[in-house]
Design a protein around this motif. Structure first.
Motif, PDB file in Angstrom:
ATOM      1  N   GLU A  28       0.829  -1.210   0.000  1.00  0.00           N
ATOM      2  CA  GLU A  28       0.000   0.000   0.000  1.00  0.00           C
ATOM      3  C   GLU A  28       0.864   1.260   0.000  1.00  0.00           C
ATOM      4  OE1 GLU A  28      -3.937   1.671  -0.001  1.00  0.00           O
ATOM      5  OE2 GLU A  28      -3.238  -0.405  -0.201  1.00  0.00           O
ATOM      6  N   LEU A  29       1.949   1.229   0.760  1.00  0.00           N
ATOM      7  CA  LEU A  29       2.852   2.381   0.802  1.00  0.00           C
ATOM      8  C   LEU A  29       3.565   2.556  -0.540  1.00  0.00           C
ATOM      9  CD1 LEU A  29       4.230   4.617   2.460  1.00  0.00           C
ATOM     10  CD2 LEU A  29       5.959   2.927   3.126  1.00  0.00           C
ATOM     11  N   VAL A  30       3.939   1.457  -1.181  1.00  0.00           N
ATOM     12  CA  VAL A  30       4.598   1.534  -2.484  1.00  0.00           C
ATOM     13  C   VAL A  30       3.675   2.202  -3.502  1.00  0.00           C
ATOM     14  CG1 VAL A  30       5.614   0.207  -4.366  1.00  0.00           C
ATOM     15  CG2 VAL A  30       6.013  -0.495  -2.010  1.00  0.00           C
ATOM     16  N   GLU A  31       2.432   1.795  -3.525  1.00  0.00           N
ATOM     17  CA  GLU A  31       1.455   2.408  -4.438  1.00  0.00           C
ATOM     18  C   GLU A  31       1.292   3.895  -4.146  1.00  0.00           C
ATOM     19  OE1 GLU A  31      -2.296   0.531  -4.593  1.00  0.00           O
ATOM     20  OE2 GLU A  31      -1.590  -1.204  -5.738  1.00  0.00           O
ATOM     21  N   GLU A  32       1.135   4.222  -2.871  1.00  0.00           N
ATOM     22  CA  GLU A  32       0.878   5.615  -2.490  1.00  0.00           C
ATOM     23  C   GLU A  32       2.046   6.527  -2.866  1.00  0.00           C
ATOM     24  OE1 GLU A  32       0.321   8.307   1.552  1.00  0.00           O
ATOM     25  OE2 GLU A  32       0.150   6.119   1.670  1.00  0.00           O
ATOM     26  N   ILE A  33       3.269   6.115  -2.518  1.00  0.00           N
ATOM     27  CA  ILE A  33       4.442   6.950  -2.806  1.00  0.00           C
ATOM     28  C   ILE A  33       4.646   7.083  -4.311  1.00  0.00           C
ATOM     29  CG2 ILE A  33       6.950   7.112  -2.578  1.00  0.00           C
ATOM     30  CD1 ILE A  33       5.427   7.801  -0.044  1.00  0.00           C
ATOM     31  N   SER A  34       4.442   6.007  -5.058  1.00  0.00           N
ATOM     32  CA  SER A  34       4.620   6.049  -6.515  1.00  0.00           C
ATOM     33  C   SER A  34       3.644   7.030  -7.151  1.00  0.00           C
ATOM     34  CB  SER A  34       4.431   4.652  -7.107  1.00  0.00           C
ATOM     35  OG  SER A  34       5.357   3.740  -6.570  1.00  0.00           O
ATOM     36  N   GLN A  35       2.388   6.977  -6.745  1.00  0.00           N
ATOM     37  CA  GLN A  35       1.379   7.863  -7.320  1.00  0.00           C
ATOM     38  C   GLN A  35       1.619   9.316  -6.925  1.00  0.00           C
ATOM     39  OE1 GLN A  35      -2.189   6.002  -5.880  1.00  0.00           O
ATOM     40  NE2 GLN A  35      -2.212   4.438  -7.484  1.00  0.00           N
ATOM     41  N   ARG A  36       1.958   9.550  -5.666  1.00  0.00           N
ATOM     42  CA  ARG A  36       2.192  10.921  -5.213  1.00  0.00           C
ATOM     43  C   ARG A  36       3.422  11.524  -5.883  1.00  0.00           C
ATOM     44  NH1 ARG A  36       2.319  10.443   1.148  1.00  0.00           N
ATOM     45  NH2 ARG A  36       3.202  12.548   0.894  1.00  0.00           N
ATOM     46  N   LEU A  37       4.488  10.734  -6.016  1.00  0.00           N
ATOM     47  CA  LEU A  37       5.700  11.240  -6.658  1.00  0.00           C
ATOM     48  C   LEU A  37       5.450  11.526  -8.134  1.00  0.00           C
ATOM     49  CD1 LEU A  37       8.717  11.901  -6.428  1.00  0.00           C
ATOM     50  CD2 LEU A  37       9.202   9.498  -6.926  1.00  0.00           C
ATOM     51  N   GLY A  38       4.724  10.634  -8.801  1.00  0.00           N
ATOM     52  CA  GLY A  38       4.400  10.851 -10.211  1.00  0.00           C
ATOM     53  C   GLY A  38       3.573  12.100 -10.417  1.00  0.00           C
ATOM     54  N   HIS A  39       2.557  12.301  -9.590  1.00  0.00           N
ATOM     55  CA  HIS A  39       1.724  13.498  -9.704  1.00  0.00           C
ATOM     56  C   HIS A  39       2.541  14.760  -9.436  1.00  0.00           C
ATOM     57  CE1 HIS A  39      -2.053  10.877  -8.723  1.00  0.00           C
ATOM     58  NE2 HIS A  39      -1.675  10.791  -9.989  1.00  0.00           N
ATOM     59  N   ALA A  40       3.435  14.686  -8.437  1.00  0.00           N
ATOM     60  CA  ALA A  40       4.241  15.864  -8.111  1.00  0.00           C
ATOM     61  C   ALA A  40       5.193  16.243  -9.248  1.00  0.00           C
ATOM     62  CB  ALA A  40       5.050  15.601  -6.841  1.00  0.00           C
ATOM     63  N   LEU A  41       5.583  15.258 -10.054  1.00  0.00           N
ATOM     64  CA  LEU A  41       6.494  15.518 -11.169  1.00  0.00           C
ATOM     65  C   LEU A  41       5.771  15.815 -12.479  1.00  0.00           C
ATOM     66  CD1 LEU A  41       9.217  12.805 -10.426  1.00  0.00           C
ATOM     67  CD2 LEU A  41       9.441  15.284 -10.154  1.00  0.00           C
ATOM     68  N   GLY A  42       4.423  15.815 -12.436  1.00  0.00           N
ATOM     69  CA  GLY A  42       3.662  16.205 -13.620  1.00  0.00           C
ATOM     70  C   GLY A  42       2.974  15.090 -14.364  1.00  0.00           C
ATOM     71  N   ILE A  43       2.979  13.859 -13.811  1.00  0.00           N
ATOM     72  CA  ILE A  43       2.276  12.742 -14.452  1.00  0.00           C
ATOM     73  C   ILE A  43       0.793  12.815 -14.083  1.00  0.00           C
ATOM     74  CG2 ILE A  43       2.085  10.232 -14.579  1.00  0.00           C
ATOM     75  CD1 ILE A  43       4.577  11.225 -15.884  1.00  0.00           C
ATOM     76  N   ALA A  44      -0.065  12.699 -15.086  1.00  0.00           N
ATOM     77  CA  ALA A  44      -1.501  12.802 -14.835  1.00  0.00           C
ATOM     78  C   ALA A  44      -2.018  11.599 -14.048  1.00  0.00           C
ATOM     79  CB  ALA A  44      -2.260  12.921 -16.160  1.00  0.00           C
ATOM     80  N   SER A  45      -1.534  10.409 -14.372  1.00  0.00           N
ATOM     81  CA  SER A  45      -2.010   9.197 -13.709  1.00  0.00           C
ATOM     82  C   SER A  45      -0.878   8.186 -13.625  1.00  0.00           C
ATOM     83  CB  SER A  45      -3.184   8.583 -14.474  1.00  0.00           C
ATOM     84  OG  SER A  45      -3.585   7.336 -13.909  1.00  0.00           O
ATOM     85  N   VAL A  46      -0.758   7.538 -12.483  1.00  0.00           N
ATOM     86  CA  VAL A  46       0.229   6.487 -12.275  1.00  0.00           C
ATOM     87  C   VAL A  46      -0.500   5.242 -11.781  1.00  0.00           C
ATOM     88  CG1 VAL A  46       2.243   5.721 -10.962  1.00  0.00           C
ATOM     89  CG2 VAL A  46       2.094   8.091 -11.738  1.00  0.00           C
TER      90      VAL A  46
END
Length: 253
Positions: A28-46
């Motif tokens: 769950e933490l892996v999913e959360e950090i991956s999505q938050r980091l992607g969004h912070a760098l400009g990815i619309a969806s991870v």
């Protein structure tokens, strides 16, 4: 966003996810950090899919998808690395880090461990403390300290040569149990059973079992069952080592 930029961001996000899994983070933490980091760098969806020994990550920007797969290998529990990766994610969300800084910070991450000269006696002291809490006398605590310290030294020495972890646990349990039997063989203590039990507590795979239950409760059944199976195998290996030592010591009647 240019395709090269999306590729670069995707690579960094999946690298962070790979490190989180390798060093013991729950799914769950892996999913959360991956999505938050992607969004912070400009990815619309991870979107990320995690299995027992691999992960698949897909990034979406303006209808363009990039999918990448990475194999994961366990490197042992290291919460320092997990905390550092979370810190990188938080600072990226605050706008302090861009893709270049994230790449630089992630590439610099290296596991740090305690020196053997400190770790070995502290493990011995912790197991001796358990023996004391179980009601062991001074002699039993001393035997526990000696057995667990030597056992931990053997465990670290075997790990240094990259032997199979199951073999490591079996040999460590065997050596530790053989030493802990001196209370039986020479009647050195009034509580000879307690060193046998307390000295091998360092081999209990508590963290993997907790993670496996957490993963299964949160819906990551495949990863949870895999981690549970691995923790069970480590326990069985320890039991084999203890059983052989007790058999050689004549404690089975």
């Amino acid at each position: 966003m240019y395709a090269d930029t999306q590729n670069d961001i995707t690579r960094q996000v999946v690298r962070v996810a790979q490190l989180l899994l390798a060093y013991g983070a729950e799914s769950e933490l892996v999913e959360e950090i991956s999505q938050r980091l992607g969004h912070a760098l400009g990815i619309a969806s991870v979107e990320i899919s995690i299995s027992s020994n691999s992960l698949v990550l897909t990034s979406l920007v303006h209808g363009r998808c990039i999918t990448t797969t990475r194999r994961t290998r366990e490197h042992g529990i290291n919460m320092t690395i997990i905390c550092e990766l979370q810190r990188i994610c938080l600072l990226t969300e605050k706008g302090l880090y861009g893709i270049n800084e994230v790449r630089k910070r992630v590439s610099r991450i290296e596991p740090r461990t305690y020196p053997k000269r400190y770790l070995v006696p502290m493990i011995g002291l912790s197991c001796a403390s358990f023996c004391h809490l179980f009601g062991g006398d001074l002699a039993a605590c001393m035997i526990t300290f000696l057995a667990s310290s030597i056992g931990m030294f053997v465990r670290l020495s075997i790990a240094k040569h990259h032997f199979n972890l199951l073999l490591n646990f079996a040999v460590t349990a065997f050596v530790t149990s053989m030493i802990a039997q001196v209370g039986y063989q020479f009647s050195l203590t009034e509580t000879p059973k307690l060193p046998m039990a307390a000295s091998v507590l360092m081999l209990v795979p508590g963290f993997p079992m907790i993670n496996s239950i957490s993963d299964m409760v949160k819906g990551h059944l495949n990863v949870g069952i895999s981690r549970w199976g691995h923790a069970t195998l480590l326990t069985v290996s320890s039991v084999i080592g203890i059983t052989v030592a007790m058999q050689l010591g004549g404690l089975f009647l």
